[in-house]
Motif scaffolding. Structure first.
Motif, short mmCIF file in Angstrom:
data_model
loop_
_atom_site.label_atom_id
_atom_site.label_comp_id
_atom_site.label_asym_id
_atom_site.label_seq_id
_atom_site.Cartn_x
_atom_site.Cartn_y
_atom_site.Cartn_z
N THR A 29 -51.80 -31.96 26.90
CA THR A 29 -51.09 -30.74 27.26
C THR A 29 -52.10 -29.65 27.59
N ARG A 30 -51.73 -28.76 28.48
CA ARG A 30 -52.56 -27.60 28.83
C ARG A 30 -51.68 -26.43 29.20
N TRP A 31 -52.07 -25.22 28.77
CA TRP A 31 -51.42 -23.99 29.24
C TRP A 31 -52.16 -23.59 30.51
N VAL A 32 -51.45 -23.52 31.64
CA VAL A 32 -52.11 -23.30 32.93
C VAL A 32 -51.48 -22.15 33.71
N THR A 33 -52.29 -21.53 34.56
CA THR A 33 -51.77 -20.61 35.55
C THR A 33 -51.27 -21.45 36.73
N ALA A 34 -50.58 -20.83 37.67
CA ALA A 34 -50.12 -21.56 38.85
C ALA A 34 -51.31 -22.17 39.59
N GLU A 35 -52.39 -21.40 39.73
CA GLU A 35 -53.58 -21.90 40.44
C GLU A 35 -54.16 -23.12 39.73
N GLU A 36 -54.24 -23.04 38.40
CA GLU A 36 -54.80 -24.17 37.63
C GLU A 36 -53.91 -25.40 37.76
N PHE A 37 -52.57 -25.19 37.74
CA PHE A 37 -51.68 -26.34 37.89
C PHE A 37 -51.92 -27.02 39.23
N LEU A 38 -52.04 -26.21 40.28
CA LEU A 38 -52.18 -26.77 41.63
C LEU A 38 -53.51 -27.50 41.81
N ALA A 39 -54.47 -27.26 40.91
CA ALA A 39 -55.75 -27.97 40.97
C ALA A 39 -55.72 -29.28 40.20
N LEU A 40 -54.66 -29.50 39.39
CA LEU A 40 -54.55 -30.75 38.63
C LEU A 40 -54.19 -31.89 39.58
N THR A 41 -54.54 -33.11 39.18
CA THR A 41 -54.18 -34.26 40.02
C THR A 41 -53.97 -35.49 39.14
N PRO A 42 -52.98 -36.33 39.43
CA PRO A 42 -51.97 -36.13 40.48
C PRO A 42 -50.82 -35.26 39.98
N VAL A 43 -50.12 -34.61 40.92
CA VAL A 43 -48.88 -33.90 40.61
C VAL A 43 -47.81 -34.30 41.62
N PHE A 44 -46.55 -34.11 41.25
CA PHE A 44 -45.44 -34.42 42.15
C PHE A 44 -45.28 -33.30 43.17
N GLU A 45 -44.88 -33.64 44.39
CA GLU A 45 -44.69 -32.65 45.46
C GLU A 45 -43.71 -31.54 45.06
N GLY A 46 -42.60 -31.92 44.43
CA GLY A 46 -41.61 -30.92 44.03
C GLY A 46 -42.17 -29.92 43.04
N ASP A 47 -43.01 -30.41 42.12
CA ASP A 47 -43.64 -29.51 41.14
C ASP A 47 -44.62 -28.58 41.86
N ARG A 48 -45.36 -29.13 42.82
CA ARG A 48 -46.29 -28.32 43.61
C ARG A 48 -45.54 -27.17 44.29
N GLU A 49 -44.38 -27.52 44.88
CA GLU A 49 -43.57 -26.50 45.56
C GLU A 49 -43.15 -25.40 44.60
N PHE A 50 -42.74 -25.79 43.38
CA PHE A 50 -42.33 -24.80 42.39
C PHE A 50 -43.48 -23.84 42.07
N PHE A 51 -44.65 -24.39 41.80
CA PHE A 51 -45.78 -23.55 41.40
C PHE A 51 -46.29 -22.69 42.56
N GLU A 52 -46.14 -23.17 43.79
CA GLU A 52 -46.58 -22.39 44.95
C GLU A 52 -45.57 -21.31 45.34
N ARG A 53 -44.28 -21.66 45.29
CA ARG A 53 -43.27 -20.84 45.95
C ARG A 53 -42.36 -20.09 44.98
N ILE A 54 -42.01 -20.70 43.84
CA ILE A 54 -41.00 -20.12 42.94
C ILE A 54 -41.64 -19.34 41.80
N LEU A 55 -42.59 -19.96 41.12
CA LEU A 55 -43.19 -19.33 39.92
C LEU A 55 -43.77 -17.94 40.19
N PRO A 56 -44.49 -17.73 41.31
CA PRO A 56 -45.07 -16.40 41.53
C PRO A 56 -44.03 -15.28 41.54
N GLY A 57 -42.79 -15.59 41.89
CA GLY A 57 -41.75 -14.56 41.93
C GLY A 57 -41.01 -14.36 40.62
#
Length: 130
Positions: free
Chosen positions: A101-129
């Motif tokens: 487990t890790r507590w991450v910022t959106a940027e840190e999550f997007l640097a993890l690998t592998p991740v699912f595309e839908g999760d990537r979309e959430f962290f890029e598009r939804i979470l910042p708002g």
């Protein structure tokens, strides 16, 4: 075949979100993602959220708001994304389901690998708002 319902827990603490790496015995092991789980028959999404978080990482949380809906890449599950406040308590992962487990910022999550595309979309598009 009808889609099954599942929740995704956007657990927040100090502007970070809890990410888990899927354990070796579950499907798609090794993927990083927010905590998630199936909604059981007769359960509300809020009840599923509270139960899954407790089972997987030992935290007691209160559901916040439903913030997004998506589906898994295989189309089997409709995912209901809920925020939850996890300001206190120790994360104790269930070793069967959670490898790390890790507590991450959106940027840190997007640097993890592998991740699912839908999760990537959430962290890029939804979470910042949120």
């Amino acid at each position: 075949m009808p889609q099954r319902e599942a929740i995704v827990a956007v657990l927040r603490r100090n502007a970070r979100v809890l990410a888990i790496r899927r354990g070796p015995t579950v499907s798609r092991p090794g993927y990083w993602q927010p905590l998630s789980g199936k909604v059981e028959p007769g359960e509300t999404q809020e009840q599923a959220l509270v139960r899954e978080v407790h089972e997987e990482v030992g935290l007691t949380v209160s559901p916040g708001a439903k913030v997004w809906e998506s589906e898994t890449d295989d189309g089997l599950f409709r995912l209901h994304w809920w925020t939850a406040d996890a300001t206190t308590g120790e994360v104790v992962p269930d070793p069967v389901e959670v490898a790390e487990t890790r507590w991450v910022t959106a940027e840190e999550f997007l640097a993890l690998t592998p991740v699912f595309e839908g999760d990537r979309e959430f962290f890029e598009r939804i979470l910042p708002g949120l």
